[in-house]
Structures are given as structure tokens and as C-alpha cells.
Motif scaffolding. Structure first.
Motif, mmCIF file in Angstrom:
data_model
loop_
_atom_site.group_PDB
_atom_site.id
_atom_site.type_symbol
_atom_site.label_atom_id
_atom_site.label_comp_id
_atom_site.label_asym_id
_atom_site.label_seq_id
_atom_site.Cartn_x
_atom_site.Cartn_y
_atom_site.Cartn_z
ATOM 1 N N PHE A 176 0.820 -1.209 0.000
ATOM 2 C CA PHE A 176 0.000 0.000 0.000
ATOM 3 C C PHE A 176 0.855 1.261 0.000
ATOM 4 O O PHE A 176 0.638 2.165 -0.801
ATOM 5 C CB PHE A 176 -0.926 -0.021 1.227
ATOM 6 C CG PHE A 176 -1.800 1.185 1.375
ATOM 7 C CD1 PHE A 176 -3.021 1.252 0.722
ATOM 8 C CD2 PHE A 176 -1.417 2.240 2.188
ATOM 9 C CE1 PHE A 176 -3.842 2.363 0.866
ATOM 10 C CE2 PHE A 176 -2.230 3.366 2.336
ATOM 11 C CZ PHE A 176 -3.443 3.423 1.675
ATOM 12 N N THR A 177 1.825 1.337 0.907
ATOM 13 C CA THR A 177 2.608 2.570 1.029
ATOM 14 C C THR A 177 3.558 2.765 -0.151
ATOM 15 O O THR A 177 3.722 3.879 -0.633
ATOM 16 C CB THR A 177 3.396 2.638 2.355
ATOM 17 O OG1 THR A 177 4.243 1.510 2.466
ATOM 18 C CG2 THR A 177 2.466 2.716 3.537
ATOM 19 N N ASP B 105 3.101 1.657 -3.233
ATOM 20 C CA ASP B 105 2.292 1.947 -4.416
ATOM 21 C C ASP B 105 1.850 3.401 -4.477
ATOM 22 O O ASP B 105 1.596 3.925 -5.559
ATOM 23 C CB ASP B 105 1.067 1.032 -4.439
ATOM 24 C CG ASP B 105 0.310 1.093 -5.747
ATOM 25 O OD1 ASP B 105 0.941 1.247 -6.812
ATOM 26 O OD2 ASP B 105 -0.934 0.973 -5.716
ATOM 27 N N ARG B 106 1.765 4.073 -3.360
ATOM 28 C CA ARG B 106 1.274 5.442 -3.329
ATOM 29 C C ARG B 106 2.368 6.500 -3.466
ATOM 30 O O ARG B 106 2.091 7.679 -3.400
ATOM 31 C CB ARG B 106 0.467 5.673 -2.062
ATOM 32 C CG ARG B 106 -0.962 5.272 -2.303
ATOM 33 C CD ARG B 106 -1.544 4.430 -1.209
ATOM 34 N NE ARG B 106 -2.805 3.850 -1.639
ATOM 35 C CZ ARG B 106 -2.917 2.685 -2.286
ATOM 36 N NH1 ARG B 106 -1.860 1.997 -2.606
ATOM 37 N NH2 ARG B 106 -4.089 2.210 -2.620
ATOM 38 N N ASP B 107 3.587 6.084 -3.667
ATOM 39 C CA ASP B 107 4.696 7.028 -3.811
ATOM 40 C C ASP B 107 5.476 6.684 -5.079
ATOM 41 O O ASP B 107 6.196 5.684 -5.113
ATOM 42 C CB ASP B 107 5.600 6.938 -2.582
ATOM 43 C CG ASP B 107 6.744 7.926 -2.600
ATOM 44 O OD1 ASP B 107 7.210 8.319 -3.697
ATOM 45 O OD2 ASP B 107 7.189 8.304 -1.508
#
Length: 119
Positions: free
Chosen positions: A11-12, A14-16
Motif C-alpha cells: 500500500f505505502t 504503491d502510493r509514492d
């Protein structure tokens, strides 16, 4: 084993966009760096809030370090998280929908019931 931590990583990262590129080019180093820097941060809290007990086991660490998304799925990582992150990393290396087809091909051996993805 922590499905929560696997999913938190996916999740983390993929968001950066910078982390996506770092994980694509240096997966083993990125996993180690993320585990030591972010694994124990509490989602939604400022950087000062953290725990001390979360870490990957050797199987999880190796699956992440080798981009082994079928193994991650077998370990209970959420399929939407693995799919979106690996699309971001590898779709450019395939024709249109090529990576999605490769993902499906590599997971074709998985039969119902699927591995438990509850965290």
C-alpha cells in the motif's frame, strides 16, 4: 508472518512514485530500508507515533525482494494491492494489458478457496 505488514508495504510503496521506481530498480535494498524506516510507523499518524514489534519473516522478505507476486498472494497479500503495485512497476515492459495477462498466467495455479487475505 504478518499479512498486515505485507499489505502495508504494498500500500505505502504503491502510493509514492519515487518508492515505486526505487522498488523496481533496487528491490532488496528497498525492502530492507522500508522495513527499518517505515514498518513500525502507525498508518495515519505522524512520524513520531510508532510500534516496535513488526518485521517481515525471511519468506516474506525474500518474496518482496524478488518481486514474487504469486508467492506474496500465497502468503495472504491482498491481490488488488499486488496487482496495482506491479502494474505500476512492470506494465511499461509489456504490450497493452500484457502485464495483467502475465499476472493472471502466473496465478492460474491458484484455485478456490483462495488464500485468506484477512489481516
Amino acid at each position: 508472518m504478518s499479512k498486515y505488514l505485507l499489505n502495508k508495504f504494498l500500500f505505502t510503496v504503491d502510493r509514492d512514485p519515487d518508492l515505486v521506481e526505487r522498488y523496481r530498480s533496487e528491490p532488496r535494498a528497498t525492502v530492507g530500508w522500508w522495513e527499518s524506516s517505515y514498518a513500525n510507523r502507525i498508518l495515519g499518524c505522524h512520524a513520531g507515533e510508532s510500534s516496535t514489534w513488526l518485521s517481515f519473516d525471511d519468506t516474506e522478505r525474500e518474496a518482496l525482494a524478488t518481486h514474487d507476486y504469486p508467492r506474496l498472494f500465497e502468503l495472504g497479500a491482498h491481490p488488488f494491492l499486488t496487482l496495482t503495485l506491479f502494474i505500476a512497476m512492470f506494465e511499461r515492459d509489456h504490450p497493452p494489458l500484457g502485464f495483467q495477462r502475465e499476472y493472471a498466467r502466473r496465478l492460474a495455479h491458484v484455485r478456490l478457496p483462495y488464500p485468506d487475505i484477512a489481516t
